[in-house]
Scaffold this motif. Structure first.
Motif, short mmCIF file in Angstrom:
data_model
loop_
_atom_site.label_atom_id
_atom_site.label_comp_id
_atom_site.label_asym_id
_atom_site.label_seq_id
_atom_site.Cartn_x
_atom_site.Cartn_y
_atom_site.Cartn_z
N LEU A 135 3.08 -95.35 32.06
CA LEU A 135 3.29 -94.94 30.67
C LEU A 135 2.13 -94.09 30.16
CD1 LEU A 135 4.74 -98.29 29.32
CD2 LEU A 135 6.00 -96.18 29.78
N ALA A 136 0.92 -94.42 30.58
CA ALA A 136 -0.24 -93.61 30.19
C ALA A 136 -0.11 -92.20 30.74
CB ALA A 136 -1.53 -94.27 30.68
N GLY A 137 0.33 -92.09 31.98
CA GLY A 137 0.53 -90.77 32.58
C GLY A 137 1.57 -89.95 31.85
N ARG A 138 2.58 -90.61 31.32
CA ARG A 138 3.65 -89.90 30.59
C ARG A 138 3.19 -89.44 29.21
NH1 ARG A 138 8.64 -89.01 33.39
NH2 ARG A 138 9.61 -88.83 31.36
N THR A 139 2.35 -90.24 28.56
CA THR A 139 1.99 -89.95 27.17
C THR A 139 0.66 -89.22 27.03
OG1 THR A 139 0.85 -92.05 26.91
CG2 THR A 139 3.21 -92.01 26.39
N GLY A 140 -0.18 -89.28 28.06
CA GLY A 140 -1.51 -88.70 27.97
C GLY A 140 -2.50 -89.61 27.27
N LEU A 141 -2.07 -90.80 26.87
CA LEU A 141 -2.97 -91.76 26.26
C LEU A 141 -3.71 -92.54 27.34
CD1 LEU A 141 -0.61 -93.17 23.48
CD2 LEU A 141 -2.60 -91.68 23.15
N PRO A 142 -4.87 -93.11 27.01
CA PRO A 142 -5.58 -93.93 27.99
C PRO A 142 -4.76 -95.17 28.35
CG PRO A 142 -6.98 -93.46 26.10
CD PRO A 142 -5.61 -92.98 25.75
N GLN A 143 -4.91 -95.60 29.58
CA GLN A 143 -4.15 -96.77 30.06
C GLN A 143 -4.47 -98.03 29.27
OE1 GLN A 143 -4.17 -97.11 34.30
NE2 GLN A 143 -3.66 -99.28 34.26
#
Length: 197
Positions: A135-143
């Motif tokens: 999900l972090a990879g999809r949103t660009g947010l930190p894990q």
């Protein structure tokens, strides 16, 4: 013995343990009985599993791993629910119908066996790390962002509730239609998590 052979032996022990747990209950099943049914020494059995309830982990890991593997293959152009409808199965390719039934039997057993429930929930919690990574990879947010961790926990909860439901509804046997319904239930439940795109 190679790692692959060890994993296969652990899985075989897991299958025997689930059968015995279902037939005679967890309390009435000993590590010695499981080892004997699986054709391994007690020493080997206890080397693989710290306690008899841990025997369910290899089968449950296959189920959780199937979801994580599909999630990692989520194409950028698809919404998650569409990807799951196309690609998700309760176990990885090559799993037998017997393995699917064994996994669902474990899930059924967890309803009345606290030690098995603990193993089940622990594996689900571990899977949240993989969910958060994707999900972090999809949103660009930190894990480790709270939004990502909450979304990962929500996806994990959807999978758990849907799996509990399909386990209850297939107590007399699993059909492909029921597994299709399971996939649809997961997709429909995730539709409510509108930020997963």
């Amino acid at each position: 013995m190679s790692d692959e052979q060890r994993q296969q032996q652990r899985l075989e022990i897991s299958r025997h343990a689930v059968r015995l747990f279902a037939e005679q209950g967890v309390a009435n099943t000993s590590g010695e009985q499981i080892a004997q049914a699986a054709g391994v020494s007690e020493r080997t059995f206890w080397r693989y599993f710290p306690h008899k309830e841990a025997c369910v982990e290899p089968l449950l890991t296959k189920m959780v791993g199937a979801f994580c593997e599909v999630l990692r293959a989520w194409p950028a152009e698809l919404e998650l629910i569409d990807h799951l409808r196309a690609a998700y199965s309760p176990l990885l390719d090559g799993a037998t119908d017997e393995d699917i039934e064994a996994v669902l039997e474990v899930v059924r057993l967890t309803q009345n066996e606290p030690a098995l429930r603990a193993a089940y929930l622990t594996l689900r919690e571990r899977a949240e790390h993989t969910l958060a990574e994707v999900l972090a990879g999809r949103t660009g947010l930190p894990q480790d962002a709270i939004e990502i961790r909450v979304q990962a926990a929500a996806v994990s909860a959807v999978l758990k509730v849907a799996t509990d439901d399909v386990a209850r509804s297939t107590s007399k046997g699993v059909t492909r239609d029921m597994l299709e319904l399971h996939r649809e239930q997961i997709a429909d439940a995730l539709r409510g998590l509108s930020r997963l795109r």
